[in-house]
Design a protein around this motif. Structure first.
Motif, PDB file in Angstrom:
ATOM      1  N   CYS A  62       0.872  -1.167   0.000  1.00 21.21           N
ATOM      2  CA  CYS A  62       0.000   0.000   0.000  1.00 21.21           C
ATOM      3  C   CYS A  62       0.910   1.217   0.000  1.00 21.21           C
ATOM      4  CB  CYS A  62      -0.895   0.000   1.235  1.00 21.21           C
ATOM      5  SG  CYS A  62      -1.867   1.511   1.478  1.00 21.21           S
ATOM      6  N   SER A  68      -1.306  -0.223  -4.751  1.00 20.78           N
ATOM      7  CA  SER A  68      -2.200  -1.077  -3.977  1.00 20.78           C
ATOM      8  C   SER A  68      -2.139  -2.484  -4.567  1.00 20.78           C
ATOM      9  CB  SER A  68      -3.635  -0.552  -4.027  1.00 20.78           C
ATOM     10  OG  SER A  68      -4.503  -1.388  -3.287  1.00 20.78           O
ATOM     11  N   LYS A 205      -2.899   9.869   6.118  1.00 19.02           N
ATOM     12  CA  LYS A 205      -3.176   8.574   5.505  1.00 19.02           C
ATOM     13  C   LYS A 205      -2.330   7.500   6.204  1.00 19.02           C
ATOM     14  CE  LYS A 205      -5.824  10.342   2.302  1.00 19.02           C
ATOM     15  NZ  LYS A 205      -7.296  10.101   2.281  1.00 19.02           N
ATOM     16  N   PRO A 206      -2.683   6.219   6.031  1.00 21.03           N
ATOM     17  CA  PRO A 206      -1.911   5.163   6.697  1.00 21.03           C
ATOM     18  C   PRO A 206      -0.422   5.224   6.424  1.00 21.03           C
ATOM     19  CG  PRO A 206      -3.956   4.254   5.839  1.00 21.03           C
ATOM     20  CD  PRO A 206      -3.877   5.670   5.339  1.00 21.03           C
ATOM     21  N   GLN A 232      -6.404   3.760  15.338  1.00 23.51           N
ATOM     22  CA  GLN A 232      -6.609   2.835  14.230  1.00 23.51           C
ATOM     23  C   GLN A 232      -5.888   3.388  13.004  1.00 23.51           C
ATOM     24  OE1 GLN A 232     -11.008   3.312  15.103  1.00 23.51           O
ATOM     25  NE2 GLN A 232     -11.002   1.262  14.180  1.00 23.51           N
ATOM     26  N   GLU A 234      -6.164   2.997   9.870  1.00 24.44           N
ATOM     27  CA  GLU A 234      -6.961   3.388   8.708  1.00 24.44           C
ATOM     28  C   GLU A 234      -7.829   4.616   8.979  1.00 24.44           C
ATOM     29  OE1 GLU A 234      -6.416   1.842   5.905  1.00 24.44           O
ATOM     30  OE2 GLU A 234      -5.157   0.286   6.794  1.00 24.44           O
TER      31      GLU A 234
END
Length: 255
Positions: A62, A68, A205-206, A232, A234
C-alpha cells in the motif's frame, strides 16, 4: 524479523538516493490544490516496491502514489510513503523523509524512516525497541505542556474555520512552542528521538503514520486518537506523545 528490518532499511536508503538524484530536475503537478506530486515521488516508490517485491514477491503493498497490491500472502503488507514532505522537497526545505512500515495481521512489526538530507535512519522492530543510526532511542521526559515542543498537522486547503485550526489555536497559548513542519513521518521519528514531545493530526493517511507509530511506541511513547481512545491506522485521527502526563494534557486541550 532481522531480514524484514534489513529489507526496510535498504529500500528506504535506495529511495533516499533517488530523491537526492531527482532534487534538481523534477517537475511538479498538483493531485489537488496544494497537494503536490513529482517524478521523484513516483521514482522513489518504484525503487522501494521493486526492491521489496524482489525479496518477498507474495507480500501486499500500500503506497501513496497509487500503489495497492493485495499479494498472495495476506499476512504481510508493506505500507510506503516514498516522499513524506513533498512540498518541503519542492521548495528545497530540508525536512522530508522516506517511510516504510511492515504490517503483519494488522499489526505494525517493522518501521523505517530515512531522512536523506541528514543521513538519519530511524528503525523500529516490535518488541525490540527503536534506534537512530543504530543508537537506542527514548522519548523525552517533558511532563508539562507549558514546557513542551509540539507539532500540529493541518489539512491541505485549510481555511480559518477548519476544526484543525481551532485545535492549533487552542494549544498555541498553553504549549511552550507549536510548530507545523510538513512531514508527519519525521515528526513521529523525532518524538521517538526525544526532540519533539507531541504531535497530532486528523488528516493523515496510513502511509504517513505506519512506520512512525511503531517508532514512538518502541521508544516509550504513546499513540492514540486525539480524544485519548484507541488508535486505528486506517482512521485519520492521531495523537502521539512521549507517553507521560503530557498526553492527557494534550487531549484536554484538543477536544
Amino acid at each position: 524479523m532481522r531480514d524484514y528490518v534489513q529489507t526496510a532499511e535498504e529500500a528506504a536508503r535506495r529511495a533516499g538516493h533517488v530523491l537526492r538524484a531527482w532534487s534538481s530536475k523534477f517537475t511538479v503537478r498538483e493531485k489537488s490544490r496544494s497537494n503536490l506530486v513529482t517524478e521523484a515521488d513516483e521514482a522513489a516508490q518504484a525503487a522501494i516496491h521493486d526492491f521489496i517485491h524482489g525479496r518477498y514477491p507474495h507480500h501486499g503493498f500500500c503506497g501513496e502514489e497509487g500503489l495497492s497490491v493485495a499479494g498472495n500472502d495476506s499476512t504481510y503488507r508493506w505500507v510506503i510513503d516514498p516522499l513524506d514532505g513533498t512540498t518541503n522537497y519542492v521548495h528545497g526545505f530540508p525536512y522530508y523523509s522516506v517511510s516504510i512500515g511492515l504490517e503483519c495481521r494488522g499489526e505494525m512489526i517493522v518501521g523505517a524512516i530515512f531522512d536523506p538530507i541528514h543521513d538519519e535512519m530511524f528503525l523500529a522492530v516490535r518488541g525490540e525497541g527503536a534506534t537512530l543510526n543504530r543508537r537506542p532511542l527514548r522519548c523525552s521526559a517533558i511532563n508539562q505542556l507549558d514546557q513542551a515542543l509540539v507539532i500540529a498537522s493541518l489539512p491541505v486547503n485549510t481555511d480559518r474555520h477548519d476544526e484543525a485550526v481551532r485545535r492549533f489555536l487552542s494549544v498555541l497559548p498553553v504549549a511552550q512552542a507549536v510548530q507545523r513542519t510538513g512531514s508527519a513521518a519525521l515528526n513521529l521519528a523525532n518524538i521517538a528521538a526525544g526532540r519533539v514531545d507531541g504531535f497530532w493530526s486528523t488528516s493523515l493517511k496510513p502511509w504517513d503514520m505506519a512506520a512512525g507509530i511503531l517508532l514512538v511506541e518502541e521508544a516509550g511513547g504513546r499513540i492514540s486518537k486525539i480524544d485519548g481512545s484507541a488508535f486505528q491506522l486506517e482512521v485519520p485521527n492521531l495523537l502521539a506523545s512521549n507517553g507521560l502526563a503530557l498526553h492527557e494534557q494534550l487531549v484536554a486541550a484538543l477536544v
